[in-house]
Design a protein around this motif. Structure first.
Motif, PDB file in Angstrom:
ATOM      1  N   ASP A   2      28.248 -20.390 -58.921  1.00 46.56           N
ATOM      2  CA  ASP A   2      27.832 -20.958 -60.196  1.00 46.56           C
ATOM      3  C   ASP A   2      29.021 -21.510 -60.975  1.00 46.56           C
ATOM      4  O   ASP A   2      30.133 -20.961 -60.904  1.00 46.56           O
ATOM      5  N   THR A  28      22.426 -20.239 -61.469  1.00 43.82           N
ATOM      6  CA  THR A  28      22.247 -19.675 -62.807  1.00 43.82           C
ATOM      7  C   THR A  28      20.831 -19.796 -63.323  1.00 43.82           C
ATOM      8  O   THR A  28      20.268 -18.866 -63.869  1.00 43.82           O
ATOM      9  N   SER A  31      17.049 -18.003 -61.485  1.00 45.10           N
ATOM     10  CA  SER A  31      16.507 -16.662 -61.673  1.00 45.10           C
ATOM     11  C   SER A  31      16.019 -16.488 -63.101  1.00 45.10           C
ATOM     12  O   SER A  31      16.637 -16.948 -64.045  1.00 45.10           O
ATOM     13  N   HIS A  33      16.100 -13.821 -64.647  1.00 44.73           N
ATOM     14  CA  HIS A  33      16.748 -12.654 -65.241  1.00 44.73           C
ATOM     15  C   HIS A  33      18.010 -12.982 -66.020  1.00 44.73           C
ATOM     16  O   HIS A  33      18.585 -12.120 -66.626  1.00 44.73           O
ATOM     17  N   TYR A  34      18.447 -14.239 -65.987  1.00 46.42           N
ATOM     18  CA  TYR A  34      19.688 -14.571 -66.649  1.00 46.42           C
ATOM     19  C   TYR A  34      19.472 -14.971 -68.103  1.00 46.42           C
ATOM     20  O   TYR A  34      18.505 -15.613 -68.448  1.00 46.42           O
ATOM     21  N   MET A  36      21.945 -16.624 -71.414  1.00 48.66           N
ATOM     22  CA  MET A  36      23.154 -17.416 -71.635  1.00 48.66           C
ATOM     23  C   MET A  36      23.681 -17.153 -73.036  1.00 48.66           C
ATOM     24  O   MET A  36      22.900 -16.968 -73.977  1.00 48.66           O
ATOM     25  N   SER A  54      17.650 -15.935 -74.156  1.00 51.44           N
ATOM     26  CA  SER A  54      17.074 -15.465 -72.906  1.00 51.44           C
ATOM     27  C   SER A  54      16.649 -16.646 -72.052  1.00 51.44           C
ATOM     28  O   SER A  54      16.560 -17.785 -72.528  1.00 51.44           O
ATOM     29  N   TRP A  55      16.325 -16.352 -70.778  1.00 51.40           N
ATOM     30  CA  TRP A  55      15.947 -17.432 -69.880  1.00 51.40           C
ATOM     31  C   TRP A  55      14.715 -18.163 -70.377  1.00 51.40           C
ATOM     32  O   TRP A  55      14.620 -19.392 -70.260  1.00 51.40           O
ATOM     33  N   ARG A 100      27.182 -16.618 -68.683  1.00 53.35           N
ATOM     34  CA  ARG A 100      25.918 -16.144 -68.134  1.00 53.35           C
ATOM     35  C   ARG A 100      25.909 -14.633 -68.112  1.00 53.35           C
ATOM     36  O   ARG A 100      26.906 -14.006 -67.710  1.00 53.35           O
ATOM     37  N   PRO A 102      23.083 -10.882 -67.818  1.00 53.07           N
ATOM     38  CA  PRO A 102      21.792 -10.383 -67.329  1.00 53.07           C
ATOM     39  C   PRO A 102      20.711 -10.364 -68.402  1.00 53.07           C
ATOM     40  O   PRO A 102      19.517 -10.405 -68.077  1.00 53.07           O
ATOM     41  N   TYR A 111      28.659 -10.373 -69.455  1.00 56.66           N
ATOM     42  CA  TYR A 111      28.602 -11.734 -68.946  1.00 56.66           C
ATOM     43  C   TYR A 111      29.565 -11.888 -67.764  1.00 56.66           C
ATOM     44  O   TYR A 111      30.736 -11.521 -67.859  1.00 56.66           O
TER      45      TYR A 111
END
Length: 124
Positions: A2, A28, A31, A33-34, A36, A54-55, A100, A102, A111
């Motif tokens: 990534d 990145t 998923s 679950h990532y 930023m 959140s994603w 990035r 979780p 991160y």
């Protein structure tokens, strides 16, 4: 692997606005679950949490010093997150990094991937 690349930094007068972008390549945005985040570091100071998203975009968090002035958003189709900054102050001067993690967190240790940063300078 990534990669995160920030852009949009520059010189602006106090009270002005800037929008930072962070483009991700790799897994990145593959998923759910990532999360930023944006952090910043001024000369001689520790790295400071700015904002995270959140994603899904349903969960955001902001550092106290930027609440009400900065807005984080994302466009998964473009693999890009943004940091819209308004009412900039000289104390906002710093290198801004995207990263990035979780989940949405203000703890930089969560991160695992970081961009190279983009300089924001606010003149008084």
């Amino acid at each position: 692997q990534d990669h995160l690349v920030e852009s949009g930094g520059g010189l602006v007068q106090a009270g002005g606005s800037l929008r930072l972008s962070c483009v991700a390549s790799g897994q990145t945005f593959a998923s759910r679950h990532y999360a930023m985040g944006w952090f910043r570091q001024a000369p001689g100071k520790d790295r400071e949490f700015v904002a995270a998203i959140s994603w899904t975009g349903s969960n955001t968090a902001y550092g106290d010093s930027v609440k009400g002035r900065f807005t984080i958003s994302g466009d998964n189709s473009k693999k890009t997150i943004y940091l819209q900054m308004h009412s900039l102050k000289p104390e906002d001067t710093a290198v801004y990094y995207c990263a990035r993690g979780p989940f949405v967190s203000d703890y930089q240790g969560q991160y695992d991937y970081w961009g190279q940063g983009t300089q924001v300078t606010v003149s008084s």
